[in-house]
Design a protein around this motif. Structure first.
Motif, PDB file in Angstrom:
ATOM      1  N   ARG A 158     -10.403   4.302  -1.698  1.00 26.79           N
ATOM      2  CA  ARG A 158     -10.398   4.830  -3.068  1.00 26.79           C
ATOM      3  C   ARG A 158      -9.197   5.733  -3.303  1.00 26.79           C
ATOM      4  NH1 ARG A 158     -16.069   5.038  -2.155  1.00 26.79           N
ATOM      5  NH2 ARG A 158     -15.998   7.229  -1.546  1.00 26.79           N
ATOM      6  N   VAL A 159      -8.823   6.508  -2.269  1.00 30.19           N
ATOM      7  CA  VAL A 159      -7.659   7.379  -2.408  1.00 30.19           C
ATOM      8  C   VAL A 159      -6.397   6.549  -2.598  1.00 30.19           C
ATOM      9  CG1 VAL A 159      -6.196   9.014  -1.185  1.00 30.19           C
ATOM     10  CG2 VAL A 159      -8.672   9.297  -1.134  1.00 30.19           C
ATOM     11  N   THR A 160      -6.273   5.467  -1.813  1.00 28.27           N
ATOM     12  CA  THR A 160      -5.108   4.595  -1.931  1.00 28.27           C
ATOM     13  C   THR A 160      -5.036   3.964  -3.317  1.00 28.27           C
ATOM     14  OG1 THR A 160      -5.238   4.095   0.432  1.00 28.27           O
ATOM     15  CG2 THR A 160      -3.934   2.608  -0.924  1.00 28.27           C
ATOM     16  N   THR A 161      -6.192   3.504  -3.819  1.00 23.93           N
ATOM     17  CA  THR A 161      -6.232   2.897  -5.145  1.00 23.93           C
ATOM     18  C   THR A 161      -5.817   3.893  -6.209  1.00 23.93           C
ATOM     19  OG1 THR A 161      -8.000   1.444  -4.419  1.00 23.93           O
ATOM     20  CG2 THR A 161      -7.685   1.678  -6.800  1.00 23.93           C
ATOM     21  N   THR A 162      -6.306   5.146  -6.074  1.00 23.20           N
ATOM     22  CA  THR A 162      -5.972   6.174  -7.042  1.00 23.20           C
ATOM     23  C   THR A 162      -4.466   6.462  -7.062  1.00 23.20           C
ATOM     24  OG1 THR A 162      -8.122   7.195  -6.720  1.00 23.20           O
ATOM     25  CG2 THR A 162      -6.435   8.555  -7.741  1.00 23.20           C
ATOM     26  N   LEU A 194      -1.507  -1.815   9.917  1.00 19.41           N
ATOM     27  CA  LEU A 194      -0.893  -0.492   9.824  1.00 19.41           C
ATOM     28  C   LEU A 194       0.510  -0.580   9.234  1.00 19.41           C
ATOM     29  CD1 LEU A 194      -2.034   1.040  13.243  1.00 19.41           C
ATOM     30  CD2 LEU A 194      -2.784   1.748  10.956  1.00 19.41           C
ATOM     31  N   LEU A 195       1.248  -1.633   9.566  1.00 22.40           N
ATOM     32  CA  LEU A 195       2.568  -1.816   8.961  1.00 22.40           C
ATOM     33  C   LEU A 195       2.470  -2.023   7.454  1.00 22.40           C
ATOM     34  CD1 LEU A 195       4.574  -4.051  11.471  1.00 22.40           C
ATOM     35  CD2 LEU A 195       5.092  -1.705  10.790  1.00 22.40           C
ATOM     36  N   ARG A 196       1.346  -2.603   7.030  1.00 19.88           N
ATOM     37  CA  ARG A 196       1.127  -2.802   5.583  1.00 19.88           C
ATOM     38  C   ARG A 196       0.486  -1.576   4.945  1.00 19.88           C
ATOM     39  NH1 ARG A 196      -1.881  -8.285   4.489  1.00 19.88           N
ATOM     40  NH2 ARG A 196      -1.333  -7.656   2.370  1.00 19.88           N
ATOM     41  N   ASP A 197       0.469  -0.475   5.683  1.00 16.16           N
ATOM     42  CA  ASP A 197      -0.041   0.803   5.186  1.00 16.16           C
ATOM     43  C   ASP A 197      -1.545   0.772   4.920  1.00 16.16           C
ATOM     44  OD1 ASP A 197       0.498   3.466   4.692  1.00 16.16           O
ATOM     45  OD2 ASP A 197       0.666   3.171   2.527  1.00 16.16           O
TER      46      ASP A 197
END
Length: 464
Positions: free
Chosen positions: A455-459, A205-208
């Motif tokens: 996928r949202v994070t990658t986008t 979680l700290l690494r988002d």
């Protein structure tokens, strides 16, 4: 350093290494059974993702526990042959039952749990997962029965040759301290696992890594802390009362209670026990609290070490501090659970960096508490291997000190490389987010929230 002292150091070293792996595998096996059951019930991919992630960690920890356990058990024959000869008629069958029931059960179903889902189907795979979890609990039961019998022996007679001969197996297994030790150890394993899982999730979680699987991992770990930590404190209190009844010298050493005091025993929070002078220097005391805790009366009488011969007193400073380390860590676990409960209520459980850092810091706390508790139990039993009946000085093999020193050195070197590499690999596995690829078993892609989040994070990164 005599052969006896070196043999004790060797056993302490190997058991300290060994105990951390069963403590993790007992809790992880039950955790995997819960995850698999939740996936079968809800068909939500995050549970299956977590199961596939943690089963790899369980497999490594289980293998390391088996190897370290075998090495540890060899010492009964090499370094403690007199103990094996005298206590073997009782201890040998109990350890044999552990292999025949628990280990065979675990080994028989482990392969199905790890690799057999697609071959045997979800139902039988769930049965296999449950059998592995049950096997770890049965294993703990037999091992704790052995250790508890050494602490509070019952159900035996002593033959003319000095051997302990079984008379009543029910009394041997269900000896006076067994139920308390078993509950205390199983709860410790669950807390240890919860802290490891929580530390892994807190790091992610700290690494988002805000995926549904990671959030659920952190949430489940914090729920376990807030539910089990109070139970463990209660179980520890009951275990202490049992020790007061059956091992009063050990309890007096734990509390550094050298002299009897009228009007209730104080609780020494901190201080420096001086066993030679039979006093505690720089003691920070709370009047009457020791009697209140142990007798539930402010003026209750608690046995002291007054009048006990020096040769029958365990190393007071060691058990005094190891016990306080264990208790402090237990309350720290409860504190972390309450903090997480407050964060959950306020709605920032997954967005509290300081809470996540605290979870990471507390990751090893379960292992440290287990080792501290084991030190309290085993060192507090001294100078006996079978409490009150067989002394440690009379239990070791007729070996020269250099021979034991050589094997101890070999253990330290080999363990540093082999288990150091294993622990490093476990930490790497725990530091990686659970794989969010497609999950088999009929789950619609729209249900895999972890994949969507990925996928949202990658986008977002591509847009950036």
């Amino acid at each position: 350093m005599t052969a006896e002292i070196l043999a004790r150091w060797q056993f302490a070293f190997t058991v300290s290494f060994h105990i951390v792996f069963p403590a993790l595998s007992i809790g992880l096996a039950s955790y995997l059974a819960v995850l698999n059951g939740l996936w079968l019930w809800t068909r939500e991919a995050s549970y299956r993702t977590l199961f596939e992630h943690w089963k790899k960690i369980f497999a490594v920890a289980f293998g390391m526990g088996v190897v370290s356990g075998i090495v540890m058990s060899y010492q009964f024959g090499t370094n403690w042959s007199v103990f094996s000869d005298k206590a073997g008629p009782v201890v040998g069958p109990l350890m044999g039952y552990e292999v025949l029931t628990a280990f065979f059960l675990e080994a028989g179903f482990l392969g199905i749990m790890l690799f057999g889902r697609e071959r045997v189907g979800d139902g039988l795979h769930m049965v296999a997962t449950l059998m592995v979890a049950v096997g770890t609990l049965i294993s703990a039961t037999w091992i704790l029965a052995v250790n508890s019998w050494m602490q509070t022996p019952a159900g035996f007679s002593i033959a003319p040759n000095g051997q302990f001969v079984p008379e009543d197996w029910w009394a041997i297994v269900f000896n006076p301290s067994f139920p308390y030790r078993l509950v205390h150890m199983v709860l410790a394993a669950y807390l240890t696992t919860a802290l490891v899982v929580g530390a892994s999730a807190g790091y992610l979680l700290l690494r988002d890594a805000q995926t549904l699987a990671v959030r659920r991992m952190f949430s489940m770990a914090m729920w376990m802390l807030i539910l089990v930590a109070p139970l463990q404190i209660l179980a520890g209190d009951q275990h202490g009362l049992n020790t007061l009844e059956h091992q009063p010298v050990k309890l007096a050493a734990i509390e550094a209670h050298f002299q009897s005091e009228d009007g209730g025993m104080p609780l020494i929070l901190f201080g420096w026990p001086d066993q030679a002078a039979r006093t505690v220097h720089y003691a920070l005391k709370v009047p009457k609290l020791g009697s209140l805790i142990l007798t539930h009366s402010l003026n209750g009488t608690v046995p002291s070490l007054e009048g006990v011969p020096d040769k029958d007193i365990p190393p007071v400073a060691i058990v005094f501090w190891s016990f306080r380390v264990m208790v402090a860590l237990g309350f720290a676990m409860l504190g972390l659970g309450l903090w997480a409960g407050w964060a959950r209520w306020r709605g920032f459980l997954y967005h509290s960096p300081w809470l996540h850092r605290a979870a990471i810091l507390m990751g090893p706390a379960g292992f440290l508490a287990v080792i501290a508790g084991w030190i309290t139990t085993e060192v507090g039993r001294q100078p006996w291997t079978v409490y009150g009946l067989l002394r440690t000085a009379e239990s070791h093999s007729p070996l020269d000190a250099p021979a034991v020193a050589a094997s101890l050195t070999a253990f330290v070197v080999v363990y540093a490389f082999v288990f150091g590499a294993g622990v490093f690999y476990l930490l790497r596995l725990m530091g990686k987010p659970p794989a969010t690829g497609a999950v088999q078993g009929g789950v619609a892609p729209s249900q895999d929230m972890t994949a969507i989040a990925g996928r949202v994070t990658t986008t977002k990164h591509l847009e950036g």
